[in-house]
Structures are given as C-alpha cells and as structure tokens.
Design a protein around this motif. Sequence first.
Motif, PDB file in Angstrom:
ATOM      1  N   ASP A 280      27.730  51.871  49.246  1.00  0.00           N
ATOM      2  CA  ASP A 280      29.198  51.879  49.124  1.00  0.00           C
ATOM      3  C   ASP A 280      29.729  50.480  48.816  1.00  0.00           C
ATOM      4  OD1 ASP A 280      29.481  54.627  49.548  1.00  0.00           O
ATOM      5  OD2 ASP A 280      29.807  54.406  51.704  1.00  0.00           O
ATOM      6  N   SER A 281      29.099  49.458  49.380  1.00  0.00           N
ATOM      7  CA  SER A 281      29.506  48.084  49.117  1.00  0.00           C
ATOM      8  C   SER A 281      29.280  47.725  47.645  1.00  0.00           C
ATOM      9  CB  SER A 281      28.737  47.124  50.027  1.00  0.00           C
ATOM     10  OG  SER A 281      29.059  45.796  49.715  1.00  0.00           O
ATOM     11  N   PHE A 282      28.112  48.079  47.107  1.00  0.00           N
ATOM     12  CA  PHE A 282      27.848  47.830  45.682  1.00  0.00           C
ATOM     13  C   PHE A 282      28.902  48.520  44.823  1.00  0.00           C
ATOM     14  CE2 PHE A 282      23.030  47.890  46.767  1.00  0.00           C
ATOM     15  CZ  PHE A 282      23.076  46.588  47.224  1.00  0.00           C
ATOM     16  N   ALA A 283      29.189  49.775  45.156  1.00  0.00           N
ATOM     17  CA  ALA A 283      30.153  50.558  44.369  1.00  0.00           C
ATOM     18  C   ALA A 283      31.556  49.975  44.474  1.00  0.00           C
ATOM     19  CB  ALA A 283      30.151  52.017  44.831  1.00  0.00           C
ATOM     20  N   ARG A 284      31.944  49.568  45.668  1.00  0.00           N
ATOM     21  CA  ARG A 284      33.275  48.992  45.872  1.00  0.00           C
ATOM     22  C   ARG A 284      33.430  47.680  45.100  1.00  0.00           C
ATOM     23  NH1 ARG A 284      33.131  49.576  50.714  1.00  0.00           N
ATOM     24  NH2 ARG A 284      32.185  47.608  51.318  1.00  0.00           N
ATOM     25  N   GLU A 285      32.412  46.827  45.177  1.00  0.00           N
ATOM     26  CA  GLU A 285      32.469  45.562  44.446  1.00  0.00           C
ATOM     27  C   GLU A 285      32.493  45.795  42.937  1.00  0.00           C
ATOM     28  OE1 GLU A 285      29.795  42.446  45.809  1.00  0.00           O
ATOM     29  OE2 GLU A 285      29.763  43.391  47.783  1.00  0.00           O
ATOM     30  N   ALA A 286      31.728  46.766  42.476  1.00  0.00           N
ATOM     31  CA  ALA A 286      31.728  47.093  41.045  1.00  0.00           C
ATOM     32  C   ALA A 286      33.088  47.635  40.625  1.00  0.00           C
ATOM     33  CB  ALA A 286      30.631  48.108  40.730  1.00  0.00           C
ATOM     34  N   SER A 287      33.663  48.492  41.438  1.00  0.00           N
ATOM     35  CA  SER A 287      34.979  49.048  41.133  1.00  0.00           C
ATOM     36  C   SER A 287      36.034  47.949  41.076  1.00  0.00           C
ATOM     37  CB  SER A 287      35.353  50.095  42.186  1.00  0.00           C
ATOM     38  OG  SER A 287      36.624  50.621  41.925  1.00  0.00           O
ATOM     39  N   ASN A 288      35.992  47.034  42.029  1.00  0.00           N
ATOM     40  CA  ASN A 288      36.930  45.910  42.019  1.00  0.00           C
ATOM     41  C   ASN A 288      36.768  45.081  40.753  1.00  0.00           C
ATOM     42  OD1 ASN A 288      37.988  46.655  44.495  1.00  0.00           O
ATOM     43  ND2 ASN A 288      36.730  45.217  45.652  1.00  0.00           N
ATOM     44  N   ALA A 289      35.531  44.839  40.348  1.00  0.00           N
ATOM     45  CA  ALA A 289      35.285  44.070  39.122  1.00  0.00           C
ATOM     46  C   ALA A 289      35.811  44.821  37.899  1.00  0.00           C
ATOM     47  CB  ALA A 289      33.787  43.790  38.974  1.00  0.00           C
ATOM     48  N   LEU A 290      35.561  46.127  37.849  1.00  0.00           N
ATOM     49  CA  LEU A 290      36.025  46.920  36.704  1.00  0.00           C
ATOM     50  C   LEU A 290      37.547  46.942  36.609  1.00  0.00           C
ATOM     51  CD1 LEU A 290      33.533  49.911  36.891  1.00  0.00           C
ATOM     52  CD2 LEU A 290      33.637  48.159  35.106  1.00  0.00           C
ATOM     53  N   ASN A 291      38.229  46.792  37.732  1.00  0.00           N
ATOM     54  CA  ASN A 291      39.695  46.777  37.742  1.00  0.00           C
ATOM     55  C   ASN A 291      40.272  45.400  37.435  1.00  0.00           C
ATOM     56  OD1 ASN A 291      40.072  49.522  38.306  1.00  0.00           O
ATOM     57  ND2 ASN A 291      39.683  49.174  40.470  1.00  0.00           N
ATOM     58  N   GLU A 292      39.412  44.414  37.282  1.00  0.00           N
ATOM     59  CA  GLU A 292      39.850  43.050  36.968  1.00  0.00           C
ATOM     60  C   GLU A 292      40.491  43.032  35.575  1.00  0.00           C
ATOM     61  OE1 GLU A 292      40.857  39.393  37.159  1.00  0.00           O
ATOM     62  OE2 GLU A 292      39.768  40.183  38.886  1.00  0.00           O
ATOM     63  N   LYS A 293      41.651  42.425  35.488  1.00  0.00           N
ATOM     64  CA  LYS A 293      42.389  42.363  34.212  1.00  0.00           C
ATOM     65  C   LYS A 293      41.723  41.418  33.206  1.00  0.00           C
ATOM     66  CE  LYS A 293      46.051  44.821  35.552  1.00  0.00           C
ATOM     67  NZ  LYS A 293      45.522  46.056  36.047  1.00  0.00           N
ATOM     68  N   ASN A 294      41.149  40.338  33.694  1.00  0.00           N
ATOM     69  CA  ASN A 294      40.522  39.345  32.832  1.00  0.00           C
ATOM     70  C   ASN A 294      39.081  39.780  32.530  1.00  0.00           C
ATOM     71  OD1 ASN A 294      39.057  37.097  31.882  1.00  0.00           O
ATOM     72  ND2 ASN A 294      40.398  35.670  32.949  1.00  0.00           N
ATOM     73  N   PRO A 295      38.760  40.098  31.264  1.00  0.00           N
ATOM     74  CA  PRO A 295      37.401  40.560  30.941  1.00  0.00           C
ATOM     75  C   PRO A 295      36.308  39.558  31.304  1.00  0.00           C
ATOM     76  CG  PRO A 295      38.884  40.917  29.080  1.00  0.00           C
ATOM     77  CD  PRO A 295      39.639  40.109  30.086  1.00  0.00           C
ATOM     78  N   LYS A 296      36.587  38.270  31.170  1.00  0.00           N
ATOM     79  CA  LYS A 296      35.577  37.267  31.519  1.00  0.00           C
ATOM     80  C   LYS A 296      35.306  37.278  33.020  1.00  0.00           C
ATOM     81  CE  LYS A 296      36.372  34.261  27.613  1.00  0.00           C
ATOM     82  NZ  LYS A 296      36.818  32.949  27.123  1.00  0.00           N
ATOM     83  N   MET A 297      36.342  37.459  33.802  1.00  0.00           N
ATOM     84  CA  MET A 297      36.181  37.547  35.258  1.00  0.00           C
ATOM     85  C   MET A 297      35.398  38.808  35.622  1.00  0.00           C
ATOM     86  SD  MET A 297      36.713  36.168  38.185  1.00  0.00           S
ATOM     87  CE  MET A 297      38.105  35.081  38.220  1.00  0.00           C
TER      88      MET A 297
END
Length: 144
Positions: free
Chosen positions: A93-110
């Motif tokens: 769940d932690s991997f998935a949550r962190e991935a989801s947070n990254a995917l929601n990042e507005k800045n593509p480089k981030m």
Amino acid sequence: MKREGEPQMRGEIGNPTEQEWRNEIADILANAAVKINTIEEEAKTALSTGDAATYEAKYREKGEELVSLPDRVRALAANLDRDTERRLMLDIDSFAREASNALNEKNPKMMVGLLSYLLSRKGSEIGDKNMLEELADGLRQGQE
C-alpha cells in the motif's frame, strides 16, 4: 465436503499451504518487478535518444503498475497469517500510495524524479535488487 462460505483450511488436500500462498504472491511481485525493470530500461533508452515524451510515459507506466499492486495481492494476502498479511500490505500500500502521489504531481520532471527513486533503498547501487524484488524473496524464504 465443504459448504459454500466455509473457510478454507491451510494444508488440506486441494487447499494451498501458507507457503504456497506466499509463493503465489511472490510470483506476482516478482513479475511486477520484472515489468518495472523493463519499463525503466525503456525509459533510459528513450532518454538517451532525446524522446522526453516516451521517457515520461514510461515512468507513468511504472507508477500505474505500482498503483495496481494492492488490488492484485490483497485477496491472496488474506490467506496468510495476520501479522504477515499486515506487514505485506503496509509495504505494498505504501508503494502504491507513493506512486499515486507522484502520478498526481503537476510537474512532469518532479513526477519522474519521484518515481525513479521509488523502490530503491538509500545507498543502493545499479544491479541491486529493488524493494519489490526483496519483498518477493522474503515471502519465498518465509521471512516477510
């Protein structure tokens, strides 16, 4: 003969043992790790050719693979002892949550930066197993 809805007993003839459940989950995690490693190699190739759009798309694909893991593992994990199930699902769940947070990042480089380090341990080197591969190994060895 079992009635519908009766709990499955581990180790009964025709019913998987705890280690067989662990191995099945480990296979899912290992297959996801292989897919992620392939995606990362494809992303590096895209970057080396200057194809930024494909590079970003590959990291999105990595993130989506991680976001989908809990749904693919949760029902199987329910067959493990409760402590193992809890620890395993906390990690996944932690991997998935962190991935989801990254995917929601507005800045593509981030987004790419966050996803590129996800599953890597601090101080890890090229060729080291990632945390998903370690988790699969631990399940197979009865250590998770």
